[in-house]
Every structure is written in C-alpha cells, then in structure tokens.
Design a protein around this motif. Structure first.
Motif, short mmCIF file in Angstrom:
data_model
loop_
_atom_site.label_atom_id
_atom_site.label_comp_id
_atom_site.label_asym_id
_atom_site.label_seq_id
_atom_site.Cartn_x
_atom_site.Cartn_y
_atom_site.Cartn_z
N LEU A 133 150.39 0.41 -34.23
CA LEU A 133 150.58 1.22 -33.02
C LEU A 133 151.53 0.53 -32.05
O LEU A 133 152.39 1.18 -31.46
CB LEU A 133 149.23 1.48 -32.34
CG LEU A 133 148.32 2.51 -33.01
CD1 LEU A 133 146.92 2.45 -32.41
CD2 LEU A 133 148.91 3.90 -32.92
N TYR A 159 155.00 2.20 -30.91
CA TYR A 159 155.38 2.45 -29.52
C TYR A 159 156.71 1.78 -29.18
O TYR A 159 157.54 2.36 -28.46
CB TYR A 159 154.29 2.00 -28.55
CG TYR A 159 153.01 2.81 -28.65
CD1 TYR A 159 153.05 4.21 -28.68
CD2 TYR A 159 151.78 2.18 -28.70
CE1 TYR A 159 151.88 4.95 -28.78
CE2 TYR A 159 150.60 2.92 -28.79
CZ TYR A 159 150.66 4.30 -28.83
OH TYR A 159 149.51 5.04 -28.92
N GLN A 181 159.34 3.96 -30.65
CA GLN A 181 159.46 5.19 -29.88
C GLN A 181 160.24 4.96 -28.58
O GLN A 181 161.10 5.76 -28.23
CB GLN A 181 158.08 5.78 -29.56
CG GLN A 181 157.40 6.42 -30.73
CD GLN A 181 156.04 6.96 -30.38
OE1 GLN A 181 155.40 6.54 -29.41
NE2 GLN A 181 155.56 7.90 -31.18
N TYR A 235 162.35 7.28 -33.91
CA TYR A 235 161.13 7.94 -34.36
C TYR A 235 160.93 7.83 -35.87
O TYR A 235 159.78 7.84 -36.34
CB TYR A 235 161.09 9.39 -33.88
CG TYR A 235 160.81 9.47 -32.40
CD1 TYR A 235 159.51 9.46 -31.93
CD2 TYR A 235 161.85 9.49 -31.48
CE1 TYR A 235 159.25 9.49 -30.57
CE2 TYR A 235 161.60 9.52 -30.12
CZ TYR A 235 160.29 9.52 -29.67
OH TYR A 235 160.01 9.55 -28.33
N ARG A 284 157.48 6.48 -37.31
CA ARG A 284 156.70 7.21 -38.31
C ARG A 284 156.37 6.32 -39.50
O ARG A 284 155.26 6.38 -40.04
CB ARG A 284 157.46 8.45 -38.79
CG ARG A 284 157.48 9.58 -37.81
CD ARG A 284 158.23 10.80 -38.38
NE ARG A 284 158.42 11.78 -37.36
CZ ARG A 284 159.51 11.90 -36.60
NH1 ARG A 284 160.54 11.07 -36.77
NH2 ARG A 284 159.59 12.83 -35.68
N MET A 325 153.17 4.34 -39.15
CA MET A 325 151.93 5.07 -39.40
C MET A 325 151.77 5.40 -40.88
O MET A 325 150.66 5.36 -41.41
CB MET A 325 151.88 6.34 -38.55
CG MET A 325 151.74 6.07 -37.06
SD MET A 325 150.27 5.10 -36.61
CE MET A 325 150.99 3.48 -36.32
N ASP A 356 146.98 11.38 -36.52
CA ASP A 356 147.21 12.04 -35.22
C ASP A 356 148.53 11.58 -34.61
O ASP A 356 149.25 12.40 -34.02
CB ASP A 356 146.06 11.75 -34.26
CG ASP A 356 144.78 12.50 -34.59
OD1 ASP A 356 144.82 13.43 -35.43
OD2 ASP A 356 143.73 12.14 -34.01
N GLN A 357 148.85 10.29 -34.73
CA GLN A 357 150.11 9.79 -34.21
C GLN A 357 151.29 10.43 -34.94
O GLN A 357 152.28 10.81 -34.32
CB GLN A 357 150.19 8.27 -34.33
CG GLN A 357 149.21 7.54 -33.45
CD GLN A 357 149.44 7.81 -31.98
OE1 GLN A 357 150.57 7.85 -31.50
NE2 GLN A 357 148.35 8.02 -31.25
N ASP A 392 151.66 13.98 -33.74
CA ASP A 392 152.28 14.00 -32.42
C ASP A 392 153.78 13.79 -32.51
O ASP A 392 154.56 14.39 -31.76
CB ASP A 392 151.67 12.95 -31.49
CG ASP A 392 150.28 13.30 -31.03
OD1 ASP A 392 149.85 14.48 -31.21
OD2 ASP A 392 149.59 12.40 -30.51
N MET A 393 154.20 12.93 -33.43
CA MET A 393 155.63 12.65 -33.58
C MET A 393 156.38 13.79 -34.26
O MET A 393 157.60 13.88 -34.13
CB MET A 393 155.85 11.34 -34.33
CG MET A 393 155.63 10.12 -33.45
SD MET A 393 156.11 8.59 -34.25
CE MET A 393 154.69 8.29 -35.31
#
Length: 126
Positions: free
Chosen positions: A80, A84, A87, A92, A96, A99, A117-118, A121-122
């Motif tokens: 994470l 971040y 990001q 991105y 990705r 994850m 979920d991450q 969201d992306m």
C-alpha cells in the motif's frame, strides 16, 4: 491493520503461549478462537479441527494463524505504501502492479479484499 476480526485476542494468546511460555489450555473459548481465526486466515475447518486434537497440533495452528496475520499485514502495508507513492507520481500502472503482487501470494481473505478494493478504485483512474 485494524482489529476488525478480533485478531488482538489471537495475538495476545500467542504472546502468552509462544513468547511467554504459558501452557496452552484448550478451553472451549480457546478452541473457538483458534477455529474462528483459522477460518479467517484461510485454514480449512477440517485442518483446524484435526490440529485441535492434540496440544502440538493446536500450537502449530496458533503459530500458523499468527504467521499468516503478521506476514499478510506486513506485505499489504508495504504494498500500500508503494502503491500510494506510485499514485502520487501519477504512475497508476505500477501502483496496480503492487496490488496484483499482493493478490498473487496472499491467502488471508481480509487482506485480499483490501488489495482488490484498491485495484477496483484504481480502475476509475487513468
């Protein structure tokens, strides 16, 4: 990670038994805790029930549940943080990948859900 699953109780048991040397007493409450937690970290009920048949098996089950919680938490937290960072830099695709890397190895459903979920969201980002 939060204690949404009540993992503080299994961690406290581990500290007392595995680190502190207190004997593991397989009371009904301890059995229930080990069974519930085993399911939450993707250990089959059959395996957990079998493990609880002996003290050695119960200790192994305790060690494995704590290992999965701890390693999964560290893996996800690291990923994470990197995600971040990527990001913020506008990368991105690499975010990705962080994850996807978690999902490739993680077995704990709670941690897999967070990673997914991450990603979801992306999907709304470039």
């Amino acid at each position: 990670m939060s204690d949404e699953h009540g993992w503080d109780a299994i961690r406290a048991l581990g500290r007392r038994v595995l680190e502190g040397g207190t004997p593991l007493e397989l009371t009904d409450d301890v059995r229930a805790l080990l069974l519930r937690t085993a399911g939450e970290v993707a250990i089959s009920n059959a395996h957990a029930v079998h493990a609880l048949a002996t003290e050695a098996g119960a200790l192994d089950l305790l060690r494995e549940t704590i290992r999965r919680i701890s390693e999964g938490s560290r893996r996800l937290t690291r990923a994470l943080s990197l995600m971040y960072d990527h990001q913020r830099a506008g990368d991105y695709d690499t975010a990705r990948q962080e994850m996807h890397a978690v999902l490739a190895v993680e077995v704990v459903p709670f941690y897999r859900e967070i990673a997914q979920d991450q990603l979801d969201d992306m999907d709304e980002k470039p």
